[in-house]
Design an enzyme around this catalytic site. Structure first.
Site, PDB file in Angstrom:
ATOM      1  N   ASP A   1      -8.251  -9.031   4.003  1.00 48.89           N
ATOM      2  CA  ASP A   1      -8.023  -7.934   4.945  1.00 48.89           C
ATOM      3  C   ASP A   1      -9.116  -7.837   6.002  1.00 48.89           C
ATOM      4  O   ASP A   1      -9.929  -6.922   5.962  1.00 48.89           O
ATOM      5  CB  ASP A   1      -7.926  -6.617   4.169  1.00 48.89           C
TER       6      ASP A   1
ATOM      7  N   GLU B   1       0.824  -1.208   0.000  1.00 44.73           N
ATOM      8  CA  GLU B   1       0.000   0.000   0.000  1.00 44.73           C
ATOM      9  C   GLU B   1       0.863   1.264   0.000  1.00 44.73           C
ATOM     10  O   GLU B   1       0.696   2.145   0.846  1.00 44.73           O
ATOM     11  CB  GLU B   1      -0.981  -0.023   1.184  1.00 44.73           C
TER      12      GLU B   1
ATOM     13  N   GLU C   1     -12.694  -2.448  12.101  1.00 43.59           N
ATOM     14  CA  GLU C   1     -12.713  -1.745  10.817  1.00 43.59           C
ATOM     15  C   GLU C   1     -13.854  -2.213   9.911  1.00 43.59           C
ATOM     16  O   GLU C   1     -14.605  -1.405   9.386  1.00 43.59           O
ATOM     17  CB  GLU C   1     -11.361  -1.936  10.112  1.00 43.59           C
TER      18      GLU C   1
HETATM   19  C1  GCU Z   1      -6.124  -2.251   5.862  1.00 43.60           C
HETATM   20  C2  GCU Z   1      -6.512  -0.929   6.436  1.00 43.60           C
HETATM   21  C3  GCU Z   1      -5.385   0.042   6.370  1.00 43.60           C
HETATM   22  C4  GCU Z   1      -4.123  -0.574   6.958  1.00 43.60           C
HETATM   23  C5  GCU Z   1      -3.826  -1.876   6.285  1.00 43.60           C
HETATM   24  C6  GCU Z   1      -2.670  -2.616   6.921  1.00 43.60           C
HETATM   25  O1  GCU Z   1      -5.996  -2.141   4.464  1.00 43.60           O
HETATM   26  O2  GCU Z   1      -7.633  -0.429   5.790  1.00 43.60           O
HETATM   27  O3  GCU Z   1      -5.771   1.187   7.074  1.00 43.60           O
HETATM   28  O4  GCU Z   1      -3.052   0.292   6.825  1.00 43.60           O
HETATM   29  O5  GCU Z   1      -4.921  -2.705   6.389  1.00 43.60           O
HETATM   30  O6  GCU Z   1      -2.934  -3.566   7.640  1.00 43.60           O
HETATM   31  O7  GCU Z   1      -1.518  -2.287   6.708  1.00 43.60           O
END
Ligand code: GCU
Length: 686
Positions: free
Chosen positions: A372, A293, A400
């Site tokens: 996730d 990400e 979440e």
């Molecule tokens: C999910 C979450 C993110 C977080 C990511 C992670 O995608 O929405 O906010 O950073 O997990 O676990 O790194």
């Protein structure tokens, strides 16, 4: 206290006089042998708990006095520190207790022994003993010997230094504000106490997404403050870790590369680590989210994750530190038109080829599912796949995707399913619990980590009943064999007292809540039908045409993702037999995961005997009804729970009931319009 600030450590006065008398007989005085910081913590806690629950201050007796034969004394200390504890060696093997195990023993002369091979074990014995009193257990013939099933029992905070919490639903950070530490650290102490009471032994205090300011936590600018926080946690037996930026050498180090094989990079990290340990001699180590990400990582330099993790591991190894490296690595810029790429495969595809290449002080942190933290996912096949690598199971306490602490969703039943899942990696009973702990493959280290659900709300978790998830997580980390029923009862008694009716009602609410939440949200394991970004509330196509690899593929004929080896993405093939066969087969695949593994027509008949479309309608109508019933159940406790907590919970339950209707109507309407198939019962669909 009424607001819920003390959570399960309120130590309410025990009303039942005969029970209290009975306890007092054995808790009349207290002898703490030794004065280390952990033992002082233990002594203070025990004295406070007993005086507050039993209404009498146990006198702090001198050891010699007890030696003379005082009855009804609680004797607290490590084995070997006093002659008083020697007789215990006839009953218990102290050399098998390790660093954290302990014993609780009641003797014939009404003395209680809380002992261990280490100070930390003694602290845990004390909290366990307090729990016995809080939950109304008999303490007459105690013979308890406990050793944790997991070495590392960790909480990860996703706190940013501006005070915000990524995926936080209970206020702001208790650590940071306006780019700095909050100077008054008393709340950290109260937090550490709650963690120690359930034997959490490790914590990261900053977000895995390490931004500019947080990158500097490992510099002289902030290390004095980190050290203060670490010292507070240390008094409670908890080691502090930090999330670090893989590109720190560039971000704060003045280098132009973060290539893990570059000698300047290696040297920079060695010095950075040495510096951290000058401030914090027992610093736990680094948690790293790399190549995930948009976070930097070794891929930029054509290196792999073992290169990256090992470089950091070598930097902290001389000081006894560890590197926790996350496996949440996938392509988040996917083309939704491309049906070959499957995000679910990603972690396994990335990390399996590296099995055996990581240093001994590296642990791979693996999310419970391959996607996730959805309401329902299969268990990640990396567990059972990796055999020569230390592993850490990652769960998400913060809700979440499970109602963001506005909906009630007790997650212990979900986690139990994860722990009990059989990977068949070494034949039957190769459960996740056995893999994550390290036992199955004889690994030195292992354990479990989870994303925290707390913030600076007065009651820590926003929803008072969400405290049960925090408690339940920690208790399962100690012993995954505990049942959801046991843990729910334990938490309720500790939180609301020993009255039978609140226990009956709240337990029913907690234990049914995951099922209810699943029923009115995304059906049959498909996931992701939420609003983009904040992830709250229904949006069936919210992630359908996006780059995140999150699709349900619903059309007028059917829905679901074909992940079979035979005709789909091949994800099902990442498991061991017979799990592969079970998921691969339309007939054998469990209903609740059907759409995770298969694309089927709406008229496909489930094991339950219903068609997929009828299941969607029934689950959503039923789920919303049951959400409304939660309000009525809670209302029946109006006179039995303090007004503050009663009101906090009620407000959320009312919202949940309304929001469940929104979920119901959107999901039902969407699939009615897609499929054109009417509800057999003719209920209202729009
Ligand atoms: C999910 C979450 C993110 C977080 C990511 C992670 O995608 O929405 O906010 O950073 O997990 O676990 O790194």
């Amino acid at each position: 206290a009424e607001s819920g600030y003390d959570c399960w450590l309120e130590y309410r006065h025990i009303e039942n006089a005969s029970l209290r008398e009975n306890y007092l007989k054995r808790c009349a005085s207290l002898a703490i042998i030794g004065g280390s910081p952990l033992l002082r913590t233990a002594g203070r806690e025990l004295a406070h708990a007993i005086s507050s629950m039993l209404g009498e201050n146990p006198k702090d007796e001198a050891v010699t006095l007890i030696d003379a034969g005082a009855k009804g004394t609680i004797i607290v200390g490590t084995y070997g520190s006093s002659r008083l504890l020697e007789p215990l060696a006839d009953v218990y093997r102290f050399d098998e207790l390790g660093e954290e195990g302990y014993i609780i023993h009641a003797s014939e002369d009404d003395c209680i022994y809380l002992s261990a091979a280490s100070d930390k074990g003694v602290l845990y014995a004390v909290f366990h003993f307090i729990r016995l009193l809080q939950t109304g257990q008999s303490i007459e013939s105690l013979r308890i010997c406990e050793v944790p099933r997991n070495g590392l029992r960790m909480i990860n905070h996703w706190d940013n230094m501006d005070g915000s919490i990524e995926r936080g639903y209970a206020g702001k950070s208790i650590f940071f504000k306006d780019g700095r530490f909050i100077p008054d650290m008393s709340r950290i102490r109260d937090y550490a106490r709650l963690l120690a009471s359930v034997a959490i032994n490790a914590v990261t205090i900053n977000n895995v997404n390490v931004h500019r300011q947080e990158s500097r936590l490992i510099t002289d600018e902030f290390l004095p403050d980190v050290a203060k926080a670490a010292a507070i946690f240390r008094d409670y037996g908890i080691r502090l870790y930090l999330s670090v930026n893989f590109a720190s050498t560039i971000e704060i180090g003045g280098l132009n590369t973060a290539d893990p094989l570059d000698p300047d990079v290696t040297a920079w990290w060695k010095e950075a680590a040495a510096n951290i340990y000058r401030y914090i001699p027992d610093f736990g180590g680094f948690l790293v989210k790399a190549d995930s990400e948009f976070r930097p990582g070794p891929f930029t330099y054509g290196r792999n994750h073992a290169d990256g993790a090992n470089m950091l591991a070598d930097a902290v190894a001389p000081f006894g530190g560890a590197v926790i490296w996350r496996c949440f690595v996938y392509n988040c810029l996917q083309d939704w038109r491309d049906r070959k790429t499957d995000r679910a495969r990603a972690a396994y595809d990335h990390f399996m080829p590296l099995d055996g290449l990581f240093r001994d002080n590296v642990m791979l942190q693996i999310k419970n599912g391959p996607m996730d933290f959805q309401v329902r996912e299969p268990v990640s096949p990396l567990f059972g796949g990796l055999t020569q690598t230390n592993q850490l199971l990652e769960l998400q306490i913060t809700q979440e995707y499970t109602g963001q602490q506005r909906h009630l969703c007790y997650l212990v039943p979900q986690w139990k399913e994860v722990f009990d899942f059989d990977t068949y990696a070494r034949g039957e009973r190769s459960t996740i619990a056995e893999v994550a702990s390290g036992r199955l493959f004889g690994r030195e280290s292992g354990g479990i980590a989870a994303v925290s659900n707390i913030g600076d709300d007065r009651n820590w978790t926003g929803h008072v009943l969400a405290q049960a998830n925090w408690h339940g997580y920690a208790r399962l980390a100690w012993d995954p064999g505990l049942s959801a029923e046991q843990l729910a009862s334990e938490w309720i008694r500790m939180t609301f007292g020993l009255a039978a009716e609140p226990e009956r009602v709240v337990k029913d609410m907690l234990l049914s809540s995951y099922d209810i939440y699943e029923a009115y949200t995304a059906p049959l394991g498909v996931g992701w039908m939420v609003n983009p970004n904040h992830h709250y509330g229904p949006n069936v196509d919210g992630y359908e045409y996006s780059k995140w690899g999150t699709y349900h593929y619903a059309d007028c004929h059917g829905m679901g993702v074909d992940r079979t080896v035979r005709s789909g993405t091949g994800y099902a093939g990442q498991y061991h037999g017979p799990v592969v066969e079970r998921y691969e087969s339309l007939a054998d695949c469990p209903d609740e995961l059907l759409l995770f593994f298969h694309h089927v027509p709406y008229a496909h008949v489930l094991k339950s005997g219903k068609t997929v479309i009828q299941h969607i309608y029934d689950a959503h109508f039923g789920g919303a009804d049951r959400a409304a019933e939660l309000v009525a159940k809670w209302d029946s406790l109006a006179s039995r729970i303090d007004a503050d907590r009663f009101g906090q919970v009620r407000e959320r339950l009312v919202h949940q009931a309304e929001h469940a209707c929104e979920w119901r109507d959107m999901i039902n309407t969407y699939f009615y319009r897609k499929s054109g198939i009417a509800d057999e019962q003719g209920r209202v669909i729009y």
